[in-house]
Scaffold this active site. Structure first.
Site, mmCIF file in Angstrom:
data_model
loop_
_atom_site.group_PDB
_atom_site.id
_atom_site.type_symbol
_atom_site.label_atom_id
_atom_site.label_comp_id
_atom_site.label_asym_id
_atom_site.label_seq_id
_atom_site.Cartn_x
_atom_site.Cartn_y
_atom_site.Cartn_z
ATOM 1 N N ARG A 50 37.787 48.059 40.348
ATOM 2 C CA ARG A 50 36.529 47.618 40.392
ATOM 3 C C ARG A 50 35.647 48.853 40.877
ATOM 4 O O ARG A 50 34.829 48.955 41.664
ATOM 5 C CB ARG A 50 36.056 46.411 41.161
ATOM 6 C CG ARG A 50 35.706 45.278 40.244
ATOM 7 C CD ARG A 50 35.234 43.930 41.073
ATOM 8 N NE ARG A 50 33.433 43.075 41.078
ATOM 9 C CZ ARG A 50 33.947 42.218 39.835
ATOM 10 N NH1 ARG A 50 35.070 41.551 39.932
ATOM 11 N NH2 ARG A 50 33.712 40.884 39.885
ATOM 12 N N LYS B 57 33.340 38.658 30.424
ATOM 13 C CA LYS B 57 34.606 39.290 30.497
ATOM 14 C C LYS B 57 35.929 38.016 30.523
ATOM 15 O O LYS B 57 36.600 37.946 30.201
ATOM 16 C CB LYS B 57 34.942 39.825 31.612
ATOM 17 C CG LYS B 57 34.296 41.532 32.071
ATOM 18 C CD LYS B 57 34.511 42.150 32.697
ATOM 19 C CE LYS B 57 34.206 41.229 34.542
ATOM 20 N NZ LYS B 57 33.079 41.538 34.361
ATOM 21 N N ARG C 181 29.983 27.161 41.448
ATOM 22 C CA ARG C 181 29.823 29.274 42.357
ATOM 23 C C ARG C 181 29.420 29.187 43.043
ATOM 24 O O ARG C 181 27.736 29.927 42.424
ATOM 25 C CB ARG C 181 30.690 30.402 41.330
ATOM 26 C CG ARG C 181 32.274 30.114 40.967
ATOM 27 C CD ARG C 181 32.169 31.491 39.770
ATOM 28 N NE ARG C 181 31.744 33.150 40.042
ATOM 29 C CZ ARG C 181 31.573 33.711 39.863
ATOM 30 N NH1 ARG C 181 33.010 33.897 38.373
ATOM 31 N NH2 ARG C 181 31.881 34.617 40.072
ATOM 32 N N ARG D 151 24.753 30.254 34.197
ATOM 33 C CA ARG D 151 26.169 30.069 34.835
ATOM 34 C C ARG D 151 26.087 29.356 36.227
ATOM 35 O O ARG D 151 27.084 28.183 36.505
ATOM 36 C CB ARG D 151 27.301 31.089 34.362
ATOM 37 C CG ARG D 151 28.468 30.951 34.821
ATOM 38 C CD ARG D 151 29.682 32.425 34.142
ATOM 39 N NE ARG D 151 29.432 32.591 35.907
ATOM 40 C CZ ARG D 151 29.730 34.605 35.981
ATOM 41 N NH1 ARG D 151 30.562 34.356 34.982
ATOM 42 N NH2 ARG D 151 29.741 34.778 37.330
ATOM 43 N N ARG E 185 24.793 41.623 43.080
ATOM 44 C CA ARG E 185 26.347 42.277 42.484
ATOM 45 C C ARG E 185 26.568 43.166 41.552
ATOM 46 O O ARG E 185 27.021 43.973 40.970
ATOM 47 C CB ARG E 185 26.584 40.703 42.085
ATOM 48 C CG ARG E 185 27.573 39.934 42.810
ATOM 49 C CD ARG E 185 28.101 38.681 42.487
ATOM 50 N NE ARG E 185 29.054 38.573 41.668
ATOM 51 C CZ ARG E 185 28.846 37.234 41.107
ATOM 52 N NH1 ARG E 185 27.992 36.638 40.447
ATOM 53 N NH2 ARG E 185 29.946 37.322 39.921
#
Ligand code: AMP
Length: 192
Positions: free
Chosen positions: A89, A14, A134, A128, A146
């Site tokens: 969300r 996204k 992060r 990532r 998640r």
């Protein structure tokens, strides 16, 4: 106004696709994840409160993110449209968004649902995590959490907009440019 929701699980691309879409179509990019990370960097009370949820892979309370989106809509009154990335969300967030847009005599125009299989999602998130810095990317347990939160709390958002016939599924596997091509062709069917 043209208001687009880019929808999909964590790791579906996204963020990457949003950057390309806002550049091509001149929309204002609203990513609640980015806004929360900014608050956290600036060590604001909101950022500090949000951090405990983010680090556990949980959702930040609805009223916090809805407040952030409401302010961002007001701050961009002249926008030709918005791209919502990572928001809504939960079903409550979707209902709140619909109401906020209605107050502005607008609505969601299109929801593009990026479909990526779970194996690919976890492998993208692990990659990532090597470079994003992060904290919620670095730990595989948090990533799985998640994905669970997404299935339980976020998937109903797709059902909410499906009832309104606003959802188009898009194959999220392939190169960045291939996926962007598919998204662009759906946007162009609607934006005219
Ligand atoms: P993202 O960058 O969209 O993956 O978001 C990173 C984290 O920020 C999420 O795992 C949540 O903890 C929090 N977050 C971002 N957007 C929302 C939202 N709309 N509602 C609740 N929490 C959110």
């Amino acid at each position: 106004m043209f208001n687009l929701i880019l929808f999909g699980p964590p790791g579906s691309g996204k963020g990457t696709q949003s950057e390309k879409i806002v550049e091509k179509y001149g929309l204002v990019h609203l990513s609640t994840g980015d806004l929360l990370r900014k608050e956290r960097q600036m060590k604001t009370p909101l950022g500090i409160e949000a951090q405990q949820f983010i680090d556990k892979g949980q959702l930040v309370p609805d009223e916090v993110v809805i407040g952030m989106i409401s302010s961002a809509l007001d701050a961009n009154a002249e926008a030709r449209g918005f791209l919502f990335d990572g928001f809504p969300r939960t079903e409550a967030q979707a209902e709140a968004l619909d109401k906020l847009l209605e107050l502005k005599k607008s609505a969601i125009s299109l929801v593009l649902f990026l479909e990526v299989n779970e194996e690919e999602l976890i492998s993208r998130l692990i990659n990532r995590g090597k470079t994003s810095g992060r904290s919620d990317d670095a730990d595989e347990n948090i990533q799985r959490k998640r994905q669970d939160v997404y299935k339980k709390e976020t998937l109903p958002v797709a059902a909410h907009y499906s009832k309104l016939k606003k959802v188009v599924n898009v194959d999220g596997m392939g190169t960045i440019d291939e996926i962007f091509g598919r998204l662009s062709s759906q946007i162009e069917k609607k934006i005219r």
